[in-house]
Design a protein around this motif. Sequence first.
Motif, PDB file in Angstrom:
ATOM      1  N   GLN A 192      -1.454   0.559  -9.129  1.00  0.00           N
ATOM      2  CA  GLN A 192      -2.029   1.576  -8.250  1.00  0.00           C
ATOM      3  C   GLN A 192      -3.556   1.582  -8.298  1.00  0.00           C
ATOM      4  N   GLU A 193      -4.133   0.782  -9.200  1.00  0.00           N
ATOM      5  CA  GLU A 193      -5.601   0.646  -9.221  1.00  0.00           C
ATOM      6  C   GLU A 193      -6.035   0.044  -7.890  1.00  0.00           C
ATOM      7  N   THR A 194      -7.020   0.634  -7.246  1.00  0.00           N
ATOM      8  CA  THR A 194      -7.276   0.392  -5.823  1.00  0.00           C
ATOM      9  C   THR A 194      -7.515  -1.065  -5.467  1.00  0.00           C
ATOM     10  N   MET A 195      -8.324  -1.773  -6.238  1.00  0.00           N
ATOM     11  CA  MET A 195      -8.623  -3.161  -5.888  1.00  0.00           C
ATOM     12  C   MET A 195      -7.387  -4.043  -6.051  1.00  0.00           C
ATOM     13  N   LEU A 196      -6.684  -3.868  -7.158  1.00  0.00           N
ATOM     14  CA  LEU A 196      -5.467  -4.633  -7.379  1.00  0.00           C
ATOM     15  C   LEU A 196      -4.417  -4.279  -6.331  1.00  0.00           C
ATOM     16  N   GLU A 197      -4.284  -2.995  -6.034  1.00  0.00           N
ATOM     17  CA  GLU A 197      -3.333  -2.552  -5.028  1.00  0.00           C
ATOM     18  C   GLU A 197      -3.619  -3.186  -3.667  1.00  0.00           C
ATOM     19  N   THR A 198      -4.893  -3.310  -3.318  1.00  0.00           N
ATOM     20  CA  THR A 198      -5.278  -3.909  -2.041  1.00  0.00           C
ATOM     21  C   THR A 198      -4.806  -5.353  -1.950  1.00  0.00           C
ATOM     22  N   ALA A 199      -4.984  -6.100  -3.046  1.00  0.00           N
ATOM     23  CA  ALA A 199      -4.545  -7.500  -3.051  1.00  0.00           C
ATOM     24  C   ALA A 199      -3.025  -7.594  -3.005  1.00  0.00           C
ATOM     25  N   LEU A 200      -2.342  -6.778  -3.793  1.00  0.00           N
ATOM     26  CA  LEU A 200      -0.881  -6.831  -3.824  1.00  0.00           C
ATOM     27  C   LEU A 200      -0.269  -6.439  -2.489  1.00  0.00           C
ATOM     28  N   GLU A 201      -0.856  -5.468  -1.827  1.00  0.00           N
ATOM     29  CA  GLU A 201      -0.321  -5.029  -0.536  1.00  0.00           C
ATOM     30  C   GLU A 201      -0.448  -6.132   0.506  1.00  0.00           C
ATOM     31  N   ASP A 202      -1.500  -6.940   0.399  1.00  0.00           N
ATOM     32  CA  ASP A 202      -1.658  -8.075   1.316  1.00  0.00           C
ATOM     33  C   ASP A 202      -0.681  -9.198   0.952  1.00  0.00           C
ATOM     34  N   ALA A 203      -0.514  -9.410  -0.337  1.00  0.00           N
ATOM     35  CA  ALA A 203       0.361 -10.499  -0.785  1.00  0.00           C
ATOM     36  C   ALA A 203       1.824 -10.186  -0.511  1.00  0.00           C
ATOM     37  N   VAL A 204       2.215  -8.937  -0.782  1.00  0.00           N
ATOM     38  CA  VAL A 204       3.614  -8.521  -0.600  1.00  0.00           C
ATOM     39  C   VAL A 204       3.594  -7.179   0.138  1.00  0.00           C
ATOM     40  N   PRO A 205       3.491  -7.180   1.450  1.00  0.00           N
ATOM     41  CA  PRO A 205       3.384  -5.922   2.208  1.00  0.00           C
ATOM     42  C   PRO A 205       4.502  -4.945   1.857  1.00  0.00           C
ATOM     43  N   GLY A 206       4.088  -3.700   1.616  1.00  0.00           N
ATOM     44  CA  GLY A 206       5.053  -2.662   1.281  1.00  0.00           C
ATOM     45  C   GLY A 206       5.452  -2.620  -0.175  1.00  0.00           C
ATOM     46  N   SER A 207       4.836  -3.473  -0.995  1.00  0.00           N
ATOM     47  CA  SER A 207       5.255  -3.570  -2.393  1.00  0.00           C
ATOM     48  C   SER A 207       4.674  -2.479  -3.272  1.00  0.00           C
TER      49      SER A 207
END
Length: 499
Positions: free
Chosen positions: A451-466
Amino acid sequence: MKIALQQPYGKWVVFILVAFFFVSCKKNTPDPEPEPEPIVRTTDQKIRDSIYYYYKLYSIWEEKSIPKYELPSEFTDKYNSASSVLNALKGMTPAYANYAQYGGVYDRFSFIDGLNGYNINVTAKLKMDRNDGYGLYISMGTVDSKVARPVIYFVEGGSPADKAGLKRSDMVTAINGETDFTVAINCDASGCKPVDPNALTNMRNRVANALEGGGLELALLRQDGTTYNVSLSYGSYTIDPIYHEEVYEYPSKNVGYFALSSFEEIERNNYNQQRVDASFKTFEDKHIEDLIVDLRYNTGGYVDAAVYIANKIAGTKVPDKKLMVTYICNAYMERTQKGTNGMFRDTYFSQTSTLNLRKVYFLVSEKTASAAEMLINVLKPYMNVQIIATGTHTYGKPVGFFEQIIENRVSFWPASFQLKNSAGFADYWDGLVADKSNVNDYIFLPTGDTQETMLETALEDAVPGSTKKTSARVRASQHARMSLGGAVNTLPERGLLKN
């Protein structure tokens, strides 16, 4: 009188050739004129002379900018210190308007270390794999929009703080027995500001001064509400540059996370090499398809370490023996160091992992510099790269250097080479531009929390909705850090060194 220069190490020797005149009407030659006293230079003068000499010899800007003198003293005697000589030389490099705050010229990078009487042991070169202090980096933040207090935003691997178990997001409630470390703030849609700016400044100064002391007693509050106390001793420590690694497993794919604070020496199967190899072996075993590389606190390090990690990330995606990086340097360095065995020979990719990544995400800040920028730049021509930044770009340091020790007192680092990727791009003087900008470095969650914002941004792009949506408490305080004055202390710039 003929004057010659003895090179290299800044020692200047004057040779006098005395002419003997013969007169045909006399049998004996006249007595020679008295030989002048040799020019004697003090240690400080020799240091100043050597600063000129090495800058003229190695600087990437020397051909266009630095005048040639038969004796360096013709230039250096105009100045009363080594620093003023270097500043004058840097001031002669080509103008660059975007560096107005650094004098409006390109060279904001060359520097001197070890002045003020400090003696350097010439048998022990400056080691970049060590740091001094607690390894504890503090910012200011709030979780209730009423008061701000010190918050740990980074703990360096291998440091006293790391060994004591301190974590990013821990809030400091007391330092050395003092408990008054809160400042009243007002928050609105534009951000948070202190009610009394002087109170915030004074508190930041108190924290900064405590971090310079020989011992540190801390009381801390974790985000889960638990409290704990630690005692730290100020000292020198060996950096463990990999401060977090993880694989996030989803039904559709696995995503790797690799947080690197600096590029320390990787050679002869040393600890750093073993750590990197183990991390990428895990990524291979887990068959990750995307990789997130966290460089937000990475200020640089060794070229060879960046090359090693670039090969690991490239894996099978980049064909073997494809050009990775070439060096731009002055005519002297071109002539002596650009050959097959030269220090600045071209570097090519070598497949050292079996990864075949779909995309690489780089988390960066305006402190991300040097070898960290090089890593991103050399991969961009070959891989799908996305830069996620706290601002709009990285630091902007496409140049590197190597050390010159002068008179056992000064360590001099003239900017000596510039790095160019296979596409010919080398001019990131203003930093590498972000693909996603102004993403908050959210310091109220530990490193690696999805849920850390920068990591979350990358993960959401890599796996949308994750990723889960950030909580209301998180959203309410995300703006607090920067609006309250940023970091109390920051990592030192490590530069980009050639092994």
